[in-house]
Design a protein around this motif. Structure first.
Motif, mmCIF file in Angstrom:
data_model
loop_
_atom_site.group_PDB
_atom_site.id
_atom_site.type_symbol
_atom_site.label_atom_id
_atom_site.label_comp_id
_atom_site.label_asym_id
_atom_site.label_seq_id
_atom_site.Cartn_x
_atom_site.Cartn_y
_atom_site.Cartn_z
ATOM 1 N N MET A 1 73.475 47.597 82.124
ATOM 2 C CA MET A 1 72.433 48.481 81.642
ATOM 3 C C MET A 1 71.555 47.724 80.656
ATOM 4 N N LYS A 2 70.293 47.703 80.925
ATOM 5 C CA LYS A 2 69.353 47.000 80.068
ATOM 6 C C LYS A 2 68.827 47.946 78.997
ATOM 7 N N LEU A 3 68.900 47.510 77.757
ATOM 8 C CA LEU A 3 68.419 48.328 76.652
ATOM 9 C C LEU A 3 66.927 48.083 76.426
ATOM 10 N N LYS A 4 66.207 49.158 76.209
ATOM 11 C CA LYS A 4 64.789 49.045 75.898
ATOM 12 C C LYS A 4 64.619 48.885 74.400
ATOM 13 N N LYS A 5 63.615 48.156 74.022
ATOM 14 C CA LYS A 5 63.265 48.095 72.606
ATOM 15 C C LYS A 5 62.506 49.371 72.287
ATOM 16 N N LYS A 6 62.955 50.059 71.262
ATOM 17 C CA LYS A 6 62.333 51.324 70.902
ATOM 18 C C LYS A 6 61.657 51.204 69.549
ATOM 19 N N ILE A 7 60.510 51.822 69.447
ATOM 20 C CA ILE A 7 59.779 51.849 68.190
ATOM 21 C C ILE A 7 60.345 52.971 67.335
ATOM 22 N N LYS A 8 60.648 52.660 66.093
ATOM 23 C CA LYS A 8 61.106 53.664 65.139
ATOM 24 C C LYS A 8 60.205 53.576 63.917
ATOM 25 N N ILE A 9 59.638 54.712 63.564
ATOM 26 C CA ILE A 9 58.739 54.768 62.423
ATOM 27 C C ILE A 9 59.259 55.816 61.463
ATOM 28 N N ALA A 10 59.380 55.467 60.206
ATOM 29 C CA ALA A 10 59.794 56.420 59.175
ATOM 30 C C ALA A 10 58.663 56.534 58.163
ATOM 31 N N ILE A 11 58.270 57.757 57.877
ATOM 32 C CA ILE A 11 57.213 58.000 56.900
ATOM 33 C C ILE A 11 57.817 58.838 55.787
ATOM 34 N N ASP A 12 57.714 58.345 54.570
ATOM 35 C CA ASP A 12 58.282 59.042 53.421
ATOM 36 C C ASP A 12 57.200 59.223 52.369
ATOM 37 N N SER A 13 57.223 60.395 51.758
ATOM 38 C CA SER A 13 56.234 60.667 50.716
ATOM 39 C C SER A 13 56.701 61.851 49.884
ATOM 40 N N PRO A 14 56.038 62.093 48.767
ATOM 41 C CA PRO A 14 56.353 63.297 47.989
ATOM 42 C C PRO A 14 56.017 64.551 48.792
ATOM 43 N N ALA A 15 56.583 65.664 48.382
ATOM 44 C CA ALA A 15 56.308 66.938 49.049
ATOM 45 C C ALA A 15 54.817 67.251 49.024
ATOM 46 N N ALA A 16 54.327 67.814 50.105
ATOM 47 C CA ALA A 16 52.937 68.258 50.249
ATOM 48 C C ALA A 16 51.915 67.122 50.167
ATOM 49 N N ALA A 17 52.333 65.896 50.493
ATOM 50 C CA ALA A 17 51.407 64.763 50.457
ATOM 51 C C ALA A 17 50.768 64.486 51.816
ATOM 52 N N GLY A 18 51.209 65.198 52.856
ATOM 53 C CA GLY A 18 50.603 65.032 54.173
ATOM 54 C C GLY A 18 51.335 64.103 55.113
ATOM 55 N N ALA A 19 52.521 63.645 54.749
ATOM 56 C CA ALA A 19 53.256 62.723 55.616
ATOM 57 C C ALA A 19 53.649 63.386 56.934
ATOM 58 N N GLY A 20 54.040 64.642 56.876
ATOM 59 C CA GLY A 20 54.417 65.351 58.103
ATOM 60 C C GLY A 20 53.249 65.476 59.064
ATOM 61 N N THR A 21 52.094 65.785 58.528
ATOM 62 C CA THR A 21 50.890 65.892 59.351
ATOM 63 C C THR A 21 50.555 64.551 59.983
ATOM 64 N N GLN A 22 50.611 63.490 59.187
ATOM 65 C CA GLN A 22 50.327 62.148 59.711
ATOM 66 C C GLN A 22 51.345 61.745 60.777
ATOM 67 N N ALA A 23 52.614 62.051 60.531
ATOM 68 C CA ALA A 23 53.660 61.706 61.499
ATOM 69 C C ALA A 23 53.437 62.423 62.820
#
Length: 66
Positions: free
Chosen positions: A1-23
């Motif tokens: 079984m060949k494994l694919k390279k997967k992109i993982k992005i983590a966005i962290d910020s203070p509450a209500a800074a818009g990180a969820g929207t950007q993500a």
């Protein structure tokens, strides 16, 4: 079984800074899976507060060690 390279992005910020929207925008633009960890944390906190006897530190520790 060949494994694919997967992109993982983590966005962290203070509450209500818009990180969820950007993500959400980034995941939609690049067709990536979006996981809202804030919702997971709030769910666990809610369970802990409403069902204290059912979910204890020792239970979590026991389940993680298996």
């Amino acid at each position: 079984m060949k494994l694919k390279k997967k992109i993982k992005i983590a966005i962290d910020s203070p509450a209500a800074a818009g990180a969820g929207t950007q993500a959400k925008l980034i995941s939609k633009h690049f067709n990536l899976f979006y996981l809202d960890t804030g919702k997971i944390y709030r769910l666990i906190a809610n369970i802990k507060l409403t069902q204290q006897n059912k979910y204890s530190h020792s239970l979590i520790k026991k389940r993680c060690s298996n």
